[in-house]
Design an enzyme around this catalytic site. Structure first.
Site, PDB file in Angstrom:
ATOM      1  N   ASP A 160     -20.383  -1.800   8.218  1.00 32.92           N
ATOM      2  CA  ASP A 160     -19.266  -1.316   7.401  1.00 32.92           C
ATOM      3  C   ASP A 160     -19.139  -2.155   6.124  1.00 32.92           C
ATOM      4  O   ASP A 160     -19.707  -3.266   6.030  1.00 32.92           O
ATOM      5  CB  ASP A 160     -17.975  -1.423   8.243  1.00 32.92           C
ATOM      6  CG  ASP A 160     -16.933  -0.398   7.848  1.00 32.92           C
ATOM      7  OD1 ASP A 160     -17.038   0.181   6.759  1.00 32.92           O
ATOM      8  OD2 ASP A 160     -15.990  -0.200   8.642  1.00 32.92           O
ATOM      9  N   ASP A 210     -13.960   8.923   6.566  1.00 30.97           N
ATOM     10  CA  ASP A 210     -13.055   8.693   7.694  1.00 30.97           C
ATOM     11  C   ASP A 210     -12.248   9.949   7.995  1.00 30.97           C
ATOM     12  O   ASP A 210     -11.603  10.045   9.028  1.00 30.97           O
ATOM     13  CB  ASP A 210     -12.092   7.540   7.380  1.00 30.97           C
ATOM     14  CG  ASP A 210     -12.726   6.189   7.680  1.00 30.97           C
ATOM     15  OD1 ASP A 210     -13.807   6.160   8.305  1.00 30.97           O
ATOM     16  OD2 ASP A 210     -12.149   5.156   7.280  1.00 30.97           O
TER      17      ASP A 210
HETATM   18  C1  DGJ Z   1     -13.693   1.838   8.179  1.00 34.74           C
HETATM   19  C2  DGJ Z   1     -14.609   2.799   8.874  1.00 34.74           C
HETATM   20  O1  DGJ Z   1     -14.834   3.899   8.060  1.00 34.74           O
HETATM   21  C3  DGJ Z   1     -13.998   3.200  10.209  1.00 34.74           C
HETATM   22  O2  DGJ Z   1     -14.834   4.130  10.836  1.00 34.74           O
HETATM   23  C4  DGJ Z   1     -13.799   1.965  11.050  1.00 34.74           C
HETATM   24  O3  DGJ Z   1     -15.037   1.419  11.414  1.00 34.74           O
HETATM   25  C5  DGJ Z   1     -12.953   0.956  10.321  1.00 34.74           C
HETATM   26  N1  DGJ Z   1     -13.486   0.681   9.011  1.00 34.74           N
HETATM   27  C6  DGJ Z   1     -12.849  -0.333  11.087  1.00 34.74           C
HETATM   28  O4  DGJ Z   1     -12.160  -1.286  10.409  1.00 34.74           O
END
Ligand code: DGJ
Length: 732
Positions: A473, A545
């Site tokens: 991430d 997301d």
């Molecule tokens: C952002 C990501 O897009 C999510 O899927 C998740 O992993 C969160 N970060 C976790 O902090």
């Protein structure tokens, strides 16, 4: 009279010199297309042709003479790499300051060669030199013949005695002649990525750019479609799909000149990125990748998909793991007991892998929220007293593999790492810190930071060799760009944006050298980072997301022009108001995963989900490796309709989704299919039905490809059947 004579004489002389002196013709061809470079009397290299490949290579020269006549005026020349500070009055591809402070550059043809790397791939290199200064530029054009893809980059070499400074250093410079140009580009932000915007390019410059540093795609990705003469449709029109393989600041300029022709310059964003090159040093720009089709966007995107699967995405022609992720099920609130329960849920569902998301690490400042702990990559002893090793084993016992989330480029100010190494953090010494999601970015231009970031992954894999998946991430942008490392190494701080990305690639190289196969998902707080350089190291990416399936239909549709399905992670979650079947059907058109609380599913939903995972497994070969055809665009209709067809056209999977809930909305008519073999007969079967529902499609539905592609078939998607998946299988 004398004026007319002078004009005609000038034209005659000009034509004569054209035919005598325009010596070097350099065709760069794929199976269907050609880009032709040619030198002029001043040894400048220009672009004389771009379009469908001609049957007779020798004829490229004739097109050239025509176009040359007008281009010689007013400092406008269709340069293959426009220099700055000499004859050109246009947007440059390259702008430098020499060691003596002079800011002019001229690039003259030296030599070129084309090397065949195999039956499909060739590399043409063109060497250019400044006649007055010891600066050399090499242009690279790598062609992938069958896929009709060109990958273009350049190198700039300083052969002067002192340091030169690069101010602008583009990867590619193209020049197009056409009646009109229509650009489709994208914009967005967190949870609303990939919104298309189509605009006719008018006089002046339109630039796509990012200055965000890390999550370069967050507001605007470096991907675009450029239609020639009129907007291209799925099946018709001349269109170029282009993108820059660079995980940092980019800039793509579209300059319409006074002849209404178009200059495209793509590369690293020169913004705050002056890059000094010491004597003897060379700079290699990232790749600009494009494909061109005169049969519409559909064919162009299939070209790009085939190229990406075969040549670019890690394990692009392989298979992928279905997974259950705990992020939306638990957020930061979990312990060993909860997790082992989720492993069992994953097994019950039938997925391959359990993915543990954020929140598993840090002790002094535990990662119980997004405001602490980033940087302290030790298991949190309260949540996970027996460590990751225990979880890997427990998952295996439950019958699923185990994967883990990391965000190794980042640090929370509330962390032991920050306390220990404030000099590793990108921030301005004399200014207040500025946070994005309560965090800061580590300075990857620093080799010690690169070691640290590599060490996080290496440590996890060394201690847990059975670790089967990584989600990488990246949730913050670069504010206050300043590097203590560059400063103390007496290097220009303006190198930071570029050296950050190069540092990231160095780390990823090391990870892949030691762990070549482990699947890794590229994530950036949703779809903030995806490009074809990063995808050399990653098997897949997280588009957003926002997993509301209605939103996802639109988003996935747009992403699908640039990235093949095998790389899109599309999960079933609780976002949106649609029924589980709809949510699942939408995830199935990508690389399916889950992020739900399995134990909360009622009996029928669980039964449906188990059946969906099995069904997905049975169709995944077609979805991952097949060709994608788009039939009904959700932006223009009540529903979306698209299909995948496998290599020998014996199988296909056809997805239909309602996007309108207005009275009477629905397919209501036959949809002509695409990509089938007209002579083959296909049996149609509706799949992924919710338990207890009947298909509208009778068992006797067998038709020829010709019928299905001409008369079509009504999927009967409507307000009572909001998503319909149909499998087509050849009947012999
Ligand atoms: C952002 C990501 O897009 C999510 O899927 C998740 O992993 C969160 N970060 C976790 O902090």
């Amino acid at each position: 009279m004398s004026n007319r004579f002078t004009t005609q004489w000038t034209l005659f002389v000009s034509l004569l010199t054209t035919s005598i002196l325009y010596g070097q013709v350099i065709p760069i061809e794929t199976q269907q297309n050609a880009l032709v470079l040619q030198t002029d009397a001043s040894k400048r290299v220009g672009i004389s042709y771009f379009g469908p490949r001609l049957q007779q290579t020798a004829e490229y020269g004739s097109i050239i003479k025509e176009s040359r006549q007008q281009d010689e005026n007013a400092g406008i020349f269709n340069s293959a790499y426009t220099p700055s500070g000499s004859w050109s009055l246009c947007e440059p591809a390259i702008r430098i300051t020499h060691a003596d402070g002079n800011t002019s550059l001229e690039l003259q043809y030296q030599s070129h060669q084309t090397q065949k790397q195999d039956d499909n791939v060739s590399l043409t290199t063109v060497i250019l030199k400044d006649p007055a200064y010891a600066v050399e530029v090499t242009l690279y054009y790598k062609t992938y013949a069958k896929e009709n893809v060109v990958e273009q980059w350049s190198t700039i070499r300083n052969q002067e005695k002192g340091t030169i400074t690069l101010h602008k250093y583009a990867s590619a410079n193209l020049y197009f002649v056409g009646k009109q140009f229509h650009l489709t580009h994208y914009h967005g932000g967190w949870a609303h990525e990939m919104n298309p915007e189509e605009t006719q390019l008018k006089a002046g410059i339109l630039s796509l750019d990012s200055k965000l540093g890390t999550r370069a795609n967050l507001f605007q990705p470096p991907t675009f479609m450029l239609s020639f003469d009129k907007p291209a449709s799925e099946e018709e029109g001349k269109v170029l799909l282009g993108t820059l393989g660079w995980s940092g600041n980019f800039k793509i300029d579209f300059e319409t000149d006074t002849y209404n022709n178009l200059r495209l310059i793509a590369g690293i964003n020169p913004h705050a990125s002056e890059y000094p090159l010491t004597a003897g040093q060379e700079f290699k720009t990232p790749s600009f990748i494009y494909t061109y089709s005169d049969h519409g966007k559909g064919e162009a995107s299939r070209n790009l998909h085939r190229w990406a699967r075969k040549y670019r995405i890690l394990d692009g022609e392989g298979s992928r793991l279905t997974l259950l992720n705990n992020w939306e099920a638990t957020y930061f609130d979990f312990n060993e007991q909860k997790l082992t329960g989720l492993f069992a849920d994953g097994k019950k569902l039938g997925v391959d892998l359990f993915l543990l998301d954020d929140g598993w690490f840090a002790n002094k400042y535990p990662r119980n929220g997004d405001n602490a702990g980033l940087g302290d990559w030790k298991e949190n002893a309260k949540k996970l007293p027996h460590g990751i090793g225990y979880l890997v084993k427990e998952a295996q016992k439950a019958g699923v593999k185990f994967g883990i989330w990391v965000e190794p480029e980042m640090v929370n100010p509330k962390s032991e790492l920050y306390e220990k190494h404030p000099e590793w953090v990108i921030k301005q010494p004399a200014r207040p810190e500025h946070y994005f999601r309560n965090q800061l970015v580590l300075d990857l231009s620093n080799p010690k930071v690169q070691d640290f970031v590599f060490g996080i992954l290496d440590d996890l894999f060394t201690k847990n060799p059975d670790l089967a998946f990584i989600k990488w991430d990246c949730n913050a942008v670069i504010y206050n760009a300043h590097s203590e490392y560059l400063k103390s190494a007496k290097q220009a701080e303006s190198k930071l944006y570029v050296d950050y990305v190069l540092g990231l690639y160095k780390v990823l190289e090391r990870v892949r050298a030691k762990y070549p196969k482990v699947p890794m998902m590229l994530c950036s707080g949703g779809g903030g980072r995806v490009d074809y350089e990063a995808l050399k190291y990653f098997t897949e990416f997280w588009p957003s997301d926002n997993t509301d399936p209605l939103e996802r239909i639109f988003m996935q549709w747009e992403y699908s022009y640039f990235y093949p399905t095998i790389a899109h992670c599309d999960h079933v979650t609780d976002w949106g108001k649609q029924p589980l079947k709809y949510r699942t059907d939408v995830a199935m058109m990508g690389k399916m995963g889950y992020d739900i609380v399995v134990s909360k599913l009622d009996e029928k939903d669980l039964q449906f989900s188990q059946q969906s995972v099995a069904t997905y497994r049975s169709i995944s070969d077609v979805v991952w490796h097949g060709d994608l055809y788009r039939m009904v665009n959700p932006r223009e209709n009540d529903f979306a309709s698209l299909m995948f067809v496998n290599g020998d056209k014996s199988r296909s999977v056809w997805f239909n989704y309602m996007v309108s809930s207005r009275f009477g909305a629905g397919s209501g008519r036959a949809v002509p299919l695409k990509g089938l073999d007209p002579k083959k007969k296909y049996a149609l079967k509706e799949i992924n039905l919710y338990p207890g529902t009947q298909s509208k499609i009778t068992k006797e539905a067998v038709y020829t490809g010709d019928f299905l592609m001409t008369a079509g078939f009504n999927p009967a998607v409507n307000l009572n059947r909001t998503s319909v998946i149909i499998e087509l299988t050849e009947v012999k």
